[in-house]
Motif scaffolding. Structure first.
Motif, PDB file in Angstrom:
ATOM      1  N   PHE A 170       1.417   7.450   1.520  1.00 21.95           N
ATOM      2  CA  PHE A 170       0.682   8.451   0.759  1.00 21.95           C
ATOM      3  C   PHE A 170       1.218   9.862   0.983  1.00 21.95           C
ATOM      4  CE2 PHE A 170      -2.870  11.416   0.172  1.00 21.95           C
ATOM      5  CZ  PHE A 170      -3.198  11.119  -1.138  1.00 21.95           C
ATOM      6  N   LYS A 171       1.776  10.100   2.158  1.00 16.49           N
ATOM      7  CA  LYS A 171       2.275  11.437   2.489  1.00 16.49           C
ATOM      8  C   LYS A 171       3.411  11.834   1.557  1.00 16.49           C
ATOM      9  CE  LYS A 171       0.930  11.500   7.298  1.00 16.49           C
ATOM     10  NZ  LYS A 171       1.382  11.605   8.669  1.00 16.49           N
TER      11      LYS A 171
ATOM     12  N   ALA B  26       7.534   4.451   1.915  1.00 20.30           N
ATOM     13  CA  ALA B  26       6.953   3.350   2.694  1.00 20.30           C
ATOM     14  C   ALA B  26       8.051   2.361   3.036  1.00 20.30           C
ATOM     15  CB  ALA B  26       5.852   2.659   1.904  1.00 20.30           C
ATOM     16  N   SER B  27       7.977   1.802   4.238  1.00 19.08           N
ATOM     17  CA  SER B  27       9.011   0.832   4.629  1.00 19.08           C
ATOM     18  C   SER B  27       8.450  -0.554   4.676  1.00 19.08           C
ATOM     19  CB  SER B  27       9.597   1.205   5.981  1.00 19.08           C
ATOM     20  OG  SER B  27       8.589   1.538   6.902  1.00 19.08           O
TER      21      SER B  27
ATOM     22  N   ILE C 246     -10.122   4.135   6.841  1.00 23.53           N
ATOM     23  CA  ILE C 246      -9.965   2.688   6.708  1.00 23.53           C
ATOM     24  C   ILE C 246      -8.579   2.284   6.209  1.00 23.53           C
ATOM     25  CG2 ILE C 246     -12.422   2.277   6.394  1.00 23.53           C
ATOM     26  CD1 ILE C 246     -11.893   1.956   3.402  1.00 23.53           C
ATOM     27  N   ALA C 247      -7.742   3.248   5.851  1.00 21.69           N
ATOM     28  CA  ALA C 247      -6.394   2.938   5.382  1.00 21.69           C
ATOM     29  C   ALA C 247      -5.512   2.521   6.555  1.00 21.69           C
ATOM     30  CB  ALA C 247      -5.793   4.152   4.679  1.00 21.69           C
ATOM     31  N   SER C 248      -4.579   1.616   6.270  1.00 23.35           N
ATOM     32  CA  SER C 248      -3.644   1.185   7.314  1.00 23.35           C
ATOM     33  C   SER C 248      -2.603   2.282   7.545  1.00 23.35           C
ATOM     34  CB  SER C 248      -2.946  -0.106   6.894  1.00 23.35           C
ATOM     35  OG  SER C 248      -2.072   0.154   5.807  1.00 23.35           O
TER      36      SER C 248
END
Length: 88
Positions: free
Chosen positions: A81-82, A87-88, A72-74
């Motif tokens: 998370f990786k 994150a951009s 359910i994660a975008s």
């Protein structure tokens, strides 16, 4: 009420000290770490399933998220998370 069955190999006071040490810690606990802690403190080796039961009884939850939340994660949340990916 008294319950029938084999009494615990570890006195209640010792188990309370172990539980308090786990709750005072800021890091998560793996069941193997708890198993080693109990063996070091009380000299008793419990099976991993029993350790999980104890942790559940004490109100602790697993520190690893369940796989269902991955679905359910975008895409942005998955990338952030990786490891090592910003994150951009």
């Amino acid at each position: 009420r008294h319950r029938s069955g084999k009494p615990s190999a570890i006195p209640k006071e010792e188990m309370d000290k172990i539980k308090q040490e786990l709750s005072d810690s800021n890091t998560g606990w793996d069941f193997r770490q708890v198993m080693d802690l109990i063996q070091k403190r009380a000299g008793v080796r419990y099976h991993e399933v029993h350790i999980r039961r104890l942790l559940h009884k004490w109100g602790f939850s697993p520190k690893v998220p369940q796989r269902r939340f991955v679905r359910i994660a975008s895409q942005k949340e998955k990338r952030s998370f990786k490891k090592g990916h910003k994150a951009s």
